[in-house]
Motif scaffolding. Structure first.
Motif, mmCIF file in Angstrom:
data_model
loop_
_atom_site.group_PDB
_atom_site.id
_atom_site.type_symbol
_atom_site.label_atom_id
_atom_site.label_comp_id
_atom_site.label_asym_id
_atom_site.label_seq_id
_atom_site.Cartn_x
_atom_site.Cartn_y
_atom_site.Cartn_z
ATOM 1 N N THR A 1 49.360 37.561 23.663
ATOM 2 C CA THR A 1 49.204 39.024 23.584
ATOM 3 C C THR A 1 47.720 39.380 23.568
ATOM 4 O O THR A 1 47.348 40.513 23.290
ATOM 5 C CB THR A 1 49.886 39.572 22.307
ATOM 6 N N TYR A 2 46.882 38.391 23.879
ATOM 7 C CA TYR A 2 45.429 38.537 23.773
ATOM 8 C C TYR A 2 44.855 39.301 24.960
ATOM 9 O O TYR A 2 45.173 39.032 26.114
ATOM 10 C CB TYR A 2 44.790 37.158 23.681
ATOM 11 N N ASP A 3 43.977 40.238 24.677
ATOM 12 C CA ASP A 3 43.275 41.033 25.690
ATOM 13 C C ASP A 3 41.800 40.622 25.669
ATOM 14 O O ASP A 3 41.057 40.990 24.761
ATOM 15 C CB ASP A 3 43.441 42.520 25.381
ATOM 16 N N ALA A 4 41.375 39.830 26.654
ATOM 17 C CA ALA A 4 40.017 39.286 26.662
ATOM 18 C C ALA A 4 38.977 40.378 26.889
ATOM 19 O O ALA A 4 39.119 41.188 27.806
ATOM 20 C CB ALA A 4 39.893 38.225 27.756
ATOM 21 N N PRO A 5 37.927 40.425 26.073
ATOM 22 C CA PRO A 5 36.894 41.444 26.253
ATOM 23 C C PRO A 5 36.133 41.314 27.572
ATOM 24 O O PRO A 5 35.544 42.286 28.042
ATOM 25 C CB PRO A 5 35.963 41.228 25.051
ATOM 26 N N GLU A 6 36.139 40.115 28.175
ATOM 27 C CA GLU A 6 35.507 39.940 29.482
ATOM 28 C C GLU A 6 36.239 40.697 30.579
ATOM 29 O O GLU A 6 35.676 40.941 31.651
ATOM 30 C CB GLU A 6 35.437 38.452 29.854
ATOM 31 N N ASP A 7 37.506 41.056 30.325
ATOM 32 C CA ASP A 7 38.308 41.798 31.298
ATOM 33 C C ASP A 7 37.963 43.277 31.231
ATOM 34 O O ASP A 7 38.537 44.032 30.439
ATOM 35 C CB ASP A 7 39.801 41.608 31.011
ATOM 36 N N ASN A 8 37.049 43.697 32.053
ATOM 37 C CA ASN A 8 36.646 45.103 32.066
ATOM 38 C C ASN A 8 36.281 45.477 33.501
ATOM 39 O O ASN A 8 35.367 44.894 34.073
ATOM 40 C CB ASN A 8 35.450 45.313 31.142
ATOM 41 N N PRO A 9 37.026 46.378 34.136
ATOM 42 C CA PRO A 9 37.969 47.341 33.559
ATOM 43 C C PRO A 9 39.412 46.842 33.427
ATOM 44 O O PRO A 9 40.258 47.547 32.891
ATOM 45 C CB PRO A 9 37.920 48.485 34.560
ATOM 46 N N THR A 10 39.721 45.627 33.950
ATOM 47 C CA THR A 10 41.079 45.104 33.806
ATOM 48 C C THR A 10 41.411 44.935 32.330
ATOM 49 O O THR A 10 40.590 44.485 31.544
ATOM 50 C CB THR A 10 41.211 43.746 34.516
ATOM 51 N N ARG A 11 42.627 45.273 31.946
ATOM 52 C CA ARG A 11 43.037 45.161 30.552
ATOM 53 C C ARG A 11 44.359 44.398 30.458
ATOM 54 O O ARG A 11 45.032 44.146 31.457
ATOM 55 C CB ARG A 11 43.222 46.548 29.897
ATOM 56 N N GLY A 12 44.725 44.058 29.252
ATOM 57 C CA GLY A 12 46.036 43.489 28.981
ATOM 58 C C GLY A 12 46.032 41.988 28.781
ATOM 59 O O GLY A 12 45.034 41.295 28.974
ATOM 60 N N ALA A 13 47.187 41.482 28.364
ATOM 61 C CA ALA A 13 47.399 40.047 28.157
ATOM 62 C C ALA A 13 47.726 39.409 29.499
ATOM 63 O O ALA A 13 48.597 39.890 30.234
ATOM 64 C CB ALA A 13 48.540 39.828 27.172
ATOM 65 N N ILE A 14 47.034 38.316 29.812
ATOM 66 C CA ILE A 14 47.181 37.669 31.120
ATOM 67 C C ILE A 14 47.210 36.153 30.933
ATOM 68 O O ILE A 14 46.438 35.599 30.148
ATOM 69 C CB ILE A 14 46.009 38.042 32.060
ATOM 70 N N LEU A 15 48.095 35.475 31.661
ATOM 71 C CA LEU A 15 48.123 34.020 31.706
ATOM 72 C C LEU A 15 47.799 33.548 33.119
ATOM 73 O O LEU A 15 48.300 34.116 34.097
ATOM 74 C CB LEU A 15 49.493 33.471 31.292
#
Length: 243
Positions: free
Chosen positions: A143-157
């Motif tokens: 359920t982790y939202d990585a801060p490096e994901d910007n502007p992409t958001r959300g939990a990703i595998l």
């Protein structure tokens, strides 16, 4: 004269490659389909990895072994590239269950591992997790939202390969623990029929012989427990033990 104990050895194998195994993920990003994690390709660039959709509150990937197996360990290969590290792999967890991820909640599964990596550190992209349970489904979830994901958001595998090592439910004494002392104990066959040679190692496939012929099934193995190294002698007849 030593005590002779008949027993069977089983080589823990990669159950992910069984023809009955299937895989499912919570969502799919582009052409990065779930079956990429069981194709045997361990390369960790994005195109070789399964990838869940962006902007989701949770992401999971499930290996369905088709029936319960005695699981020994799970090895995960995560996306890792020169300019893209496994940021999204932080704080994932690994569960096993006899019920599908589509039908159970996390509280009803057995937890094998929880990653506690926090920003800015990243977990290793290849991780081998002990998971000694009998189960049908292996589930990786985040359920982790990585801060490096910007502007992409959300939990990703972004999992590239999963190897689930184990053996059939009901079998005992896997090769990772098939001696009476320790997993590092060498087994050496003597006599005319070589049964097994070398140190048992989880996940290896060592050719075994019975009466001079290679075999794929487990065999009874006589053991001399009076020796500092456990020695397997030739087997004169099925299930007959020599001292």
């Amino acid at each position: 004269m030593g005590t002779c104990i008949p027993f069977k050895t089983y080589i823990a194998e990669n159950l992910s490659r069984h023809p009955t195994t299937s895989v499912l993920q919570s969502s799919t990003y582009g052409s990065n389909i779930a079956t990429l994690v069981i194709d045997g390709d361990k390369r960790t660039s994005e195109k070789y990895c399964a990838h869940t959709e962006v902007n989701q509150t949770k992401a999971w990937l499930q290996i369905d072994l088709g029936k319960p197996f005695n699981i020994e360990s799970v090895k995960i290969f995560y996306r890792n590239e020169r300019f893209w590290k496994p940021y999204r792999f932080r704080q994932f967890y690994l569960d096993v269950s006899n019920t599908s991820a589509t039908q159970t909640k996390t509280a009803h599964r057995t937890r094998c591992y929880t990653d506690n990596t926090t920003y800015p550190a990243v977990p290793p992209n290849v991780i081998d997790i002990p998971c000694k349970h009998t189960a049908r489904h292996v589930i990786v979830k985040t359920t982790y939202d990585a801060p490096e994901d910007n502007p992409t958001r959300g939990a990703i595998l972004e999992i590239c390969e999963i190897e689930v090592y184990g053996y059939n439910s009901g079998e005992t004494n896997a090769a990772s623990k098939d001696t009476t002392t320790a997993t590092s104990t060498a087994i050496t066959a003597t006599g005319g029929d070589r049964v097994y040679s070398g140190v048992p190692t989880l996940g290896t496939t060592t050719t075994r012989y019975y009466r001079g012929q290679p075999v794929a099934t487990a065999l009874p193995l006589p053991v001399n427990t009076n020796s500092s190294t456990i020695t397997a002698t030739a087997i004169p007849a099925d299930n007959q033990c020599m001292s």
